[in-house]
Design a protein around this motif. Structure first.
Motif, short mmCIF file in Angstrom:
data_model
loop_
_atom_site.label_atom_id
_atom_site.label_comp_id
_atom_site.label_asym_id
_atom_site.label_seq_id
_atom_site.Cartn_x
_atom_site.Cartn_y
_atom_site.Cartn_z
N LEU A 1 -9.90 15.93 12.77
CA LEU A 1 -8.49 15.54 12.84
C LEU A 1 -8.26 14.20 12.15
O LEU A 1 -7.32 14.05 11.35
N ASP A 2 -9.10 13.25 12.45
CA ASP A 2 -9.00 11.91 11.86
C ASP A 2 -9.09 11.99 10.33
O ASP A 2 -8.29 11.39 9.61
N ASP A 3 -10.08 12.73 9.84
CA ASP A 3 -10.26 12.87 8.40
C ASP A 3 -9.05 13.54 7.74
O ASP A 3 -8.61 13.13 6.66
N TRP A 4 -8.52 14.57 8.41
CA TRP A 4 -7.37 15.29 7.86
C TRP A 4 -6.15 14.39 7.76
O TRP A 4 -5.45 14.38 6.73
N ILE A 5 -5.88 13.61 8.79
CA ILE A 5 -4.75 12.68 8.75
C ILE A 5 -4.96 11.65 7.66
O ILE A 5 -4.05 11.37 6.85
N GLU A 6 -6.15 11.07 7.60
CA GLU A 6 -6.42 10.03 6.61
C GLU A 6 -6.26 10.54 5.19
O GLU A 6 -5.65 9.88 4.33
N GLU A 7 -6.78 11.74 4.93
CA GLU A 7 -6.70 12.30 3.58
C GLU A 7 -5.25 12.54 3.16
O GLU A 7 -4.88 12.31 2.00
N ASN A 8 -4.42 13.00 4.08
CA ASN A 8 -3.03 13.27 3.75
C ASN A 8 -2.21 11.99 3.62
O ASN A 8 -1.38 11.87 2.72
N VAL A 9 -2.45 11.03 4.49
CA VAL A 9 -1.74 9.75 4.40
C VAL A 9 -2.09 9.05 3.09
O VAL A 9 -1.24 8.38 2.48
N ALA A 10 -3.33 9.21 2.65
CA ALA A 10 -3.78 8.55 1.42
C ALA A 10 -3.02 9.01 0.19
O ALA A 10 -3.06 8.34 -0.86
N THR A 11 -2.33 10.15 0.27
CA THR A 11 -1.55 10.63 -0.88
C THR A 11 -0.23 9.88 -1.02
O THR A 11 0.47 10.06 -2.02
N VAL A 12 0.10 9.05 -0.05
CA VAL A 12 1.36 8.30 -0.06
C VAL A 12 1.07 6.84 -0.43
O VAL A 12 0.20 6.22 0.18
N PRO A 13 1.77 6.28 -1.39
CA PRO A 13 1.57 4.86 -1.71
C PRO A 13 1.75 3.99 -0.47
O PRO A 13 2.63 4.26 0.36
N VAL A 14 0.94 2.96 -0.34
CA VAL A 14 0.94 2.12 0.86
C VAL A 14 2.33 1.58 1.16
O VAL A 14 2.76 1.55 2.32
N GLU A 15 3.05 1.17 0.12
CA GLU A 15 4.36 0.56 0.34
C GLU A 15 5.40 1.55 0.86
O GLU A 15 6.46 1.16 1.33
N GLN A 16 5.10 2.84 0.80
CA GLN A 16 6.03 3.86 1.27
C GLN A 16 5.68 4.39 2.66
O GLN A 16 6.39 5.22 3.21
N ARG A 17 4.62 3.89 3.25
CA ARG A 17 4.19 4.36 4.56
C ARG A 17 4.91 3.56 5.66
O ARG A 17 4.33 2.71 6.33
N LEU A 18 6.19 3.87 5.83
CA LEU A 18 7.04 3.12 6.75
C LEU A 18 7.31 3.95 8.01
O LEU A 18 7.48 5.16 7.94
N LEU A 19 7.38 3.26 9.16
CA LEU A 19 7.56 3.97 10.42
C LEU A 19 8.48 3.21 11.36
O LEU A 19 8.34 2.00 11.55
N VAL A 20 9.45 3.95 11.93
CA VAL A 20 10.32 3.43 13.00
C VAL A 20 10.27 4.44 14.14
O VAL A 20 10.50 5.63 13.93
N THR A 21 9.94 3.97 15.34
CA THR A 21 9.79 4.85 16.49
C THR A 21 10.66 4.40 17.65
O THR A 21 11.31 3.37 17.59
N ASN A 22 10.63 5.19 18.73
CA ASN A 22 11.43 4.89 19.92
C ASN A 22 10.97 3.60 20.60
O ASN A 22 11.78 2.78 21.02
#
Length: 359
Positions: free
Chosen positions: A217-238
């Motif tokens: 699971l960890d590897d799968w998430i990391e591999e997919n997140v890595a396809t997104v440029p760092v500056e676009q990895r933005l998150l707003v949560t509750n």
């Protein structure tokens, strides 16, 4: 596969049971008929787990070999929880108590004293360094310093100790990082080995199989997140429940609707306005509600910011796993669900799950 933390070390001895409990336990006459939440085999070990996450981990480890009573229900937050008389009786009769730890269960000491619990206390957070409640940008540096300190202590044969008050000051949502979830599972498995009536060979086999799934699971998430440029990895949560997920995959946490990790708090008008401004300035494309929190404030902020809100079935699983039949019924399912939606908000179609996670 990432390995950002210092090598995890299991405790040298099983975590001790609670000592010197209150002399007078809470009177629970008449509750026996309603106390149990499962039908474990007579004579088998009785385990109580506090949160939905550690409850799921514990069931994965013991299988059908023990009765597991989970105190918190799906969708229920650990913040401000008040156990019932029947749950206190289950704790009275328990051979072991599995807790998230890290200061999450602020009500636990009172429950233990009221119940007279004298079994094995298993703290899933043992050995895990906690992040502070804010300053997300400092986490990487803090982690590096902590690893260096841990390595130095190991070289000198010293065992790190973590005081309860230090844990109470940190962010307790450690399970949001699958790698830390691995450490939690290892802690629980190690503690269960000291519980009478537990088949340690079964626990060990189940631990190995489940850790393989967490790693995948960890590897799968990391591999997919890595396809997104760092500056676009933005998150707003509750609320601030995803600190460790953010740090694990190098995301930028823009802010939360509730400014803190206690989901019982309420944002002020000024804090809402400030978050709207941040969303507009940074280019955030979505606001994520959480399944265990009312989506109203998140929906309002998303509307004012002109971005998409993820709520209802598309809410994230933060403080609690979901009900039976939902994506969040298990820890693995909840993390896959969360990752898919976050990636979708960035315009990414995730790759297929690893075979070990399918089915």
């Amino acid at each position: 596969m990432r390995r950002r933390h210092a090598e995890f070390r299991r405790p040298l001895a099983p975590i001790a049971g609670v000592a010197m409990l209150a002399a007078g336990a809470l009177a629970l006459t008449g509750c026996a008929a309603t106390a149990a939440s499962g039908d474990g085999a007579d004579g088998g070990a009785k385990i109580v787990a506090t949160t939905t996450q550690v409850g799921d981990f514990t069931r994965e480890l013991v299988g059908d070999g023990a009765e597991v009573t989970q105190l918190l229900s799906a969708g229920q937050s650990a913040h401000g929880f008040d156990p019932s008389a029947a749950q206190l009786l289950a704790l009275t009769e328990a051979d072991a108590l599995v807790v998230n730890g890290a200061g999450l269960e602020s009500w636990l000491d009172d429950a233990v004293q009221a119940s007279g619990f004298d079994g094995e206390l298993i703290d899933a957070s043992s050995g895990i360094e906690l992040f502070g409640t804010d300053d997300h940008e400092a986490h990487a540096d803090e982690g590096a310093e902590e690893e260096a300190h841990a390595d130095e202590a190991e070289e000198h044969g010293e065992e790190e100790e973590h005081a309860d008050d230090e844990h109470a000051e940190g962010n307790p949502h450690i399970w949001t990082d699958p790698e830390l979830a691995e450490h939690m599972v290892e802690n629980i498995a190690h503690g269960l080995a000291a519980v009478p009536g537990i088949d340690s060979a079964t626990v060990e086999a189940n631990e190995s199989a489940y850790l393989d799934k967490l790693t995948a699971l960890d590897d799968w998430i990391e591999e997919n997140v890595a396809t997104v440029p760092v500056e676009q990895r933005l998150l707003v949560t509750n609320h601030d429940a995803f600190t460790y997920f953010v740090a694990a995959y190098d995301l930028t946490f823009v802010g939360s609707v509730i400014p803190g990790f206690d989901d019982n708090a309420e944002p002020s008008a000024a804090e809402i306005d400030e978050l709207v401004v941040k969303i507009r300035e940074t280019g955030v494309k979505a606001v994520f509600s959480e399944a265990s929190i009312s989506p109203e404030a998140a929906e309002t902020i998303a509307t004012e910011s002109g971005v998409k809100v993820y709520s209802g079935e598309d809410a994230l699983y933060g403080d609690s796993l979901g009900a039976a039949g939902t994506d969040g019924e298990t820890y693995l399912g909840s993390q896959e669900h969360n990752a898919r939606l976050i990636l979708e908000s960035w315009g990414v179609e995730p790759s297929a799950l690893p075979a070990v996670l399918q089915g």
